[in-house]
Design an enzyme around this catalytic site. Structure first.
Site, PDB file in Angstrom:
ATOM      1  N   GLU A  49       0.837  -1.197   0.000  1.00 50.22           N
ATOM      2  CA  GLU A  49       0.000   0.000   0.000  1.00 50.22           C
ATOM      3  C   GLU A  49       0.875   1.253   0.000  1.00 50.22           C
ATOM      4  O   GLU A  49       1.828   1.373   0.783  1.00 50.22           O
ATOM      5  CB  GLU A  49      -0.878  -0.044   1.257  1.00 50.22           C
ATOM      6  CG  GLU A  49      -1.832   1.088   1.437  1.00 50.22           C
ATOM      7  CD  GLU A  49      -2.678   0.922   2.703  1.00 50.22           C
ATOM      8  OE1 GLU A  49      -3.698   1.619   2.821  1.00 50.22           O
ATOM      9  OE2 GLU A  49      -2.305   0.096   3.571  1.00 50.22           O
ATOM     10  N   LYS A 118      -9.119   2.349  -2.376  1.00 52.57           N
ATOM     11  CA  LYS A 118      -9.437   1.690  -1.113  1.00 52.57           C
ATOM     12  C   LYS A 118     -10.845   2.086  -0.662  1.00 52.57           C
ATOM     13  O   LYS A 118     -11.232   3.246  -0.762  1.00 52.57           O
ATOM     14  CB  LYS A 118      -8.408   2.087  -0.059  1.00 52.57           C
ATOM     15  CG  LYS A 118      -8.497   1.343   1.266  1.00 52.57           C
ATOM     16  CD  LYS A 118      -7.310   1.739   2.147  1.00 52.57           C
ATOM     17  CE  LYS A 118      -7.286   0.986   3.454  1.00 52.57           C
ATOM     18  NZ  LYS A 118      -6.096   1.341   4.256  1.00 52.57           N
ATOM     19  N   CYS A 174      -5.561  -3.269   2.237  1.00 49.30           N
ATOM     20  CA  CYS A 174      -5.330  -3.317   3.680  1.00 49.30           C
ATOM     21  C   CYS A 174      -6.599  -3.506   4.506  1.00 49.30           C
ATOM     22  O   CYS A 174      -7.103  -4.603   4.640  1.00 49.30           O
ATOM     23  CB  CYS A 174      -4.569  -2.069   4.120  1.00 49.30           C
ATOM     24  SG  CYS A 174      -3.778  -2.293   5.743  1.00 49.30           S
ATOM     25  N   SER A 201       0.705  -2.694   7.354  1.00 51.91           N
ATOM     26  CA  SER A 201       0.200  -3.224   8.615  1.00 51.91           C
ATOM     27  C   SER A 201       1.268  -3.093   9.686  1.00 51.91           C
ATOM     28  O   SER A 201       2.242  -3.839   9.697  1.00 51.91           O
ATOM     29  CB  SER A 201      -0.191  -4.696   8.437  1.00 51.91           C
ATOM     30  OG  SER A 201      -0.710  -5.236   9.624  1.00 51.91           O
ATOM     31  N   LEU A 363      -0.511 -54.514   9.887  1.00 51.03           N
ATOM     32  CA  LEU A 363      -0.866 -53.157  10.289  1.00 51.03           C
ATOM     33  C   LEU A 363      -2.370 -52.941  10.389  1.00 51.03           C
ATOM     34  O   LEU A 363      -2.874 -52.418  11.386  1.00 51.03           O
ATOM     35  CB  LEU A 363      -0.271 -52.152   9.291  1.00 51.03           C
ATOM     36  CG  LEU A 363       1.214 -51.824   9.431  1.00 51.03           C
ATOM     37  CD1 LEU A 363       1.699 -51.069   8.203  1.00 51.03           C
ATOM     38  CD2 LEU A 363       1.450 -51.001  10.690  1.00 51.03           C
ATOM     39  N   SER A 365      -5.140 -54.938  10.538  1.00 49.24           N
ATOM     40  CA  SER A 365      -5.924 -55.645  11.550  1.00 49.24           C
ATOM     41  C   SER A 365      -5.515 -55.209  12.955  1.00 49.24           C
ATOM     42  O   SER A 365      -6.332 -55.184  13.873  1.00 49.24           O
ATOM     43  CB  SER A 365      -5.782 -57.157  11.390  1.00 49.24           C
ATOM     44  OG  SER A 365      -4.450 -57.582  11.604  1.00 49.24           O
ATOM     45  N   THR A 480     -10.070 -58.956  -1.491  1.00 53.39           N
ATOM     46  CA  THR A 480     -10.776 -60.043  -2.152  1.00 53.39           C
ATOM     47  C   THR A 480     -12.276 -59.816  -2.076  1.00 53.39           C
ATOM     48  O   THR A 480     -12.834 -59.700  -0.982  1.00 53.39           O
ATOM     49  CB  THR A 480     -10.423 -61.391  -1.498  1.00 53.39           C
ATOM     50  OG1 THR A 480      -9.007 -61.589  -1.603  1.00 53.39           O
ATOM     51  CG2 THR A 480     -11.144 -62.534  -2.190  1.00 53.39           C
ATOM     52  N   TYR A 481     -12.902 -59.737  -3.238  1.00 52.40           N
ATOM     53  CA  TYR A 481     -14.355 -59.525  -3.283  1.00 52.40           C
ATOM     54  C   TYR A 481     -15.060 -60.640  -2.529  1.00 52.40           C
ATOM     55  O   TYR A 481     -14.807 -61.822  -2.740  1.00 52.40           O
ATOM     56  CB  TYR A 481     -14.810 -59.486  -4.744  1.00 52.40           C
ATOM     57  CG  TYR A 481     -16.215 -58.950  -4.936  1.00 52.40           C
ATOM     58  CD1 TYR A 481     -16.490 -57.602  -4.747  1.00 52.40           C
ATOM     59  CD2 TYR A 481     -17.247 -59.792  -5.313  1.00 52.40           C
ATOM     60  CE1 TYR A 481     -17.771 -57.103  -4.928  1.00 52.40           C
ATOM     61  CE2 TYR A 481     -18.530 -59.317  -5.501  1.00 52.40           C
ATOM     62  CZ  TYR A 481     -18.786 -57.960  -5.299  1.00 52.40           C
ATOM     63  OH  TYR A 481     -20.045 -57.465  -5.471  1.00 52.40           O
TER      64      TYR A 481
END
Length: 652
Positions: A49, A118, A174, A201, A363, A365, A480-481
């Site tokens: 600014e 602004k 700003c 700022s 891991l 289970s 596995t389906y």
């Protein structure tokens, strides 16, 4: 491998805090030029600014000489943009019809393309802007005459990149973003996905954190990039100190920021993913349903593309796993709470106080067992109601079996050991399968036999079968389906494989101790395997999942970018090259990415009939949740996009 940024939807932006002298326009203009010239790999720059004069000139803004000098500097910088093929937005005081405005000036291609004043002028505590400036609300014209040319003037301007028309830029200044209803919200609704803020700022205790959060939150709320350029310590320190805290955020994530309290010029450069932002808005019907109260004028500008080998933005190799330990631990705690609460609710609803879970010493289970134990604890149920079953088969090793049995014992759950060898051999005889042929029938017969046992025992004890499969396995169809694919409640269905390991390790350190913790750490060190093929002669695991389907590290990266960000395959390949560097070759990345797409498309039918399970993150594949895909969708379009890369990869 060089790529053009625009071809993948990226825009490189530099947010600048130049060295400044109060009221010395020539010096300030030179610092701006110098900063741009020293950053040749960037073509778009945002400055703070009133950077041409400095913000803290106070009553010097009433001096016509200062305002005239700023006006001349704007002309010089406009010519500079043509010479260096850049676009820049600078802050300057602009006089118009007896009023002075605090403005952002958009410069590109040697021209002044637009001026944005602004709107909100702070006039409390240390701020006195209404003493010098008028608000955009006081404008009496929408054009400003400048050396015989009419320049668009107002805060109703949007700037569209000719080389990347999806890139639409909106500007506020700003204080505009600090108010209850920032102009950037309306700019975003009108189509702006890159929001610029020219700021001055001053620094106060705690303000840095607030400013960063403000920028992050506004970028997230607007589904946009938010680029915030702030004045540095060259501003007057009569009553205030300015730190030069400039930031670039994208949809809630900080991509880059400058170092504070530096007197020399600072620049932070980041590559904003315009394509991602556009897609986020496509998916968000709240954005689509929002309406702007104003109309906007669109101004086109030429955005010079950048060719690069390296992106100027973080690309996480493990998007599901935070790199910082503290953040990772927090995420693990949150996920574990979601999993345990989800299961506890299902137990309360069904009235079941018995569950069955198959444990292998692997891991997935193990995590499912830990979730179940804590869900029982949460409800005050006796852990003996957890019926853990380990079912050794042709590929089971002593290491995994020992860990499974010992863990169940230490956790105080019920334990059954049921060998599947005889049952599977009888099944082979029934269907006429040669046991020495280790094909998919050999493997899946074992998986389905285990599921049959688990389902039937669940009926036997009047309990629920807890599923153990994870999100990564669902993405690849590595289940596995009607085998391990099926259960009565799947607690890991939202957790990717790369995160499962960290969750188990976190449980070992935060939720358990002693011998239990030691076993959990050994589970984390065990190779991922379904253990369906006979082990090596020394008893070690022979069948390693990642040898068959590829590294889960890569596949989880692909999963995130395919499902969460909707990126095209060629872009994912490019991002993977950025993320993994020399860890994987270009050929390996391409090969496993092709594998991912083939499996992801062909295995959708398994995801179309998933059991219930809790969503824990932003990526989920439940057909009742975030992902709806036809089971017979064709992958040709995506694989063809990758096929074009084969020649390039072959040359490397």
């Amino acid at each position: 491998m060089e790529i053009r940024m625009a071809s993948h939807g990226f825009v490189r932006i530099g947010v600048c805090t130049p060295a400044t002298k109060v009221a010395d326009v020539a010096y300030n203009c030179e610092q701006i030029r110098k900063l741009v010239a020293e950053t040749p790999d960037c073509r778009f720059f945002l400055f703070p600014e009133l950077c041409l004069t400095a913000y803290t000139c106070a009553d010097l803004f009433f001096q016509p000489l200062l305002v005239d000098q700023a006006r001349k500097a704007i002309v010089q910088l406009a010519e500079f943009t043509a010479e260096h093929r850049v676009t820049m937005v600078v802050g300057a005081p602009i006089a118009h019809r007896g009023r002075l405005f605090n403005c952002a000036v958009f410069l590109s291609g040697g021209r002044i393309l637009g001026i944005v004043p602004k709107r909100f002028l702070p006039n409390t505590q240390e701020f006195y802007e209404e003493r010098w400036f008028s608000s955009a609300a006081d404008l009496t014209a929408t054009e400003l005459m400048w050396d015989g040319e009419s320049i668009p003037f107002g805060n109703d301007l949007l700037f569209r990149a000719e080389g990347l028309p999806d890139c639409m830029i909106g500007i506020e200044i700003c204080e505009d973003v600090w108010v209850a209803n920032p102009p950037s919200g309306q700019l975003a609704v009108a189509g702006a996905n890159v929001l610029l803020n020219l700021s001055a700022s001053p620094e106060l205790l705690g303000k840095m954190e607030y400013r960063r959060a403000l920028v992050q939150n506004q970028s997230a709320r607007c589904l946009a990039a938010y680029v915030y350029a702030s004045s540095g310590p060259g501003e007057s320190s009569t009553d205030l100190v300015f730190s030069g805290h400039s930031l670039i955020a994208e949809n809630g994530t900080i991509l880059a920021e400058t170092e504070r309290f530096r007197f020399d010029s600072q620049i932070a450069v980041a590559d904003v993913d315009i394509e991602r932002l556009v897609n986020e808005r496509f998916k968000n019907n709240s954005y689509g349903g929002a309406r702007s109260d104003a109309s906007y004028r669109v101004i086109d500008f030429l955005l010079t593309d950048v060719t690069t080998e390296r992106l100027r933005r973080p690309v996480a190799a493990t998007p599901f796993v935070p790199p910082v330990e503290e953040e990772r631990a927090h995420r693990c705690h949150e996920i574990f709470e979601i999993q345990t609460t989800g299961l506890a609710k299902r137990l309360l609803h069904t009235g079941a106080k018995r569950v069955v879970i198959g444990i292998s010493g692997g891991l997935d289970s193990t995590l499912a067992l830990l979730v179940t134990v804590k869900a029982f604890d949460k409800l005050g149920y006796d852990r003996s109601g957890i019926e853990t079953i380990t079912m050794p088969g042709f590929g089971t090793t002593q290491r995994t079996r020992g860990n499974a049995e010992r863990l169940a014992e230490l956790l105080g759950t019920g334990l059954r050991v049921i060998s599947i060898d005889a049952a599977v051999r009888q099944h082979f005889a029934d269907i006429g399968h040669d046991e020495t042929v280790h094909d998919i029938t050999y493997e899946n017969s074992q998986a389905r036999e285990r599921t049959q046992i688990l389902m039937n025992v669940a009926n036997q004890v009047g309990g629920l079968l807890i599923g153990t499969g994870d999100l990564s396995e669902l993405a690849l169809g590595w289940c596995t389906y009607n085998g391990d694919h099926m259960s009565m409640y799947a607690v890991n269905t939202g957790v990717p494989k790369t995160l499962v390991r960290y969750l188990v390790a976190w449980c070992a350190d935060a939720e358990f101790s002693g011998d239990i913790s030691a076993i959990l750490h050994d589970v984390c060190d065990t190779p991922v395997s379904p253990e369906l093929l006979p082990p090596h002669e020394n008893g070690e695991i022979k069948q390693r999942t990642e040898d068959k389907v590829g590294p889960y590290l890569l596949h989880d990266f692909y999963l995130y970018h395919v499902v969460r960000l909707q990126h095209r395959p060629s872009k994912i390949f490019f991002l993977a090259r950025q993320a993994f560097g020399d860890q994987f070759t270009a050929r390996e990345i391409l090969h496993w990415l092709q594998t991912f797409y083939r499996r992801f498309f062909s295995q959708q039918f398994k995801r179309s009939c998933l059991p219930d399970g809790p969503k824990v993150g932003s990526v989920v594949l439940s057909p009742r949740g975030d992902w709806r895909m036809p089971s017979d969708a064709n992958a040709a379009v995506w694989l063809n996009d990758l096929k074009q890369l084969e020649g390039v990869v072959g040359e490397e």
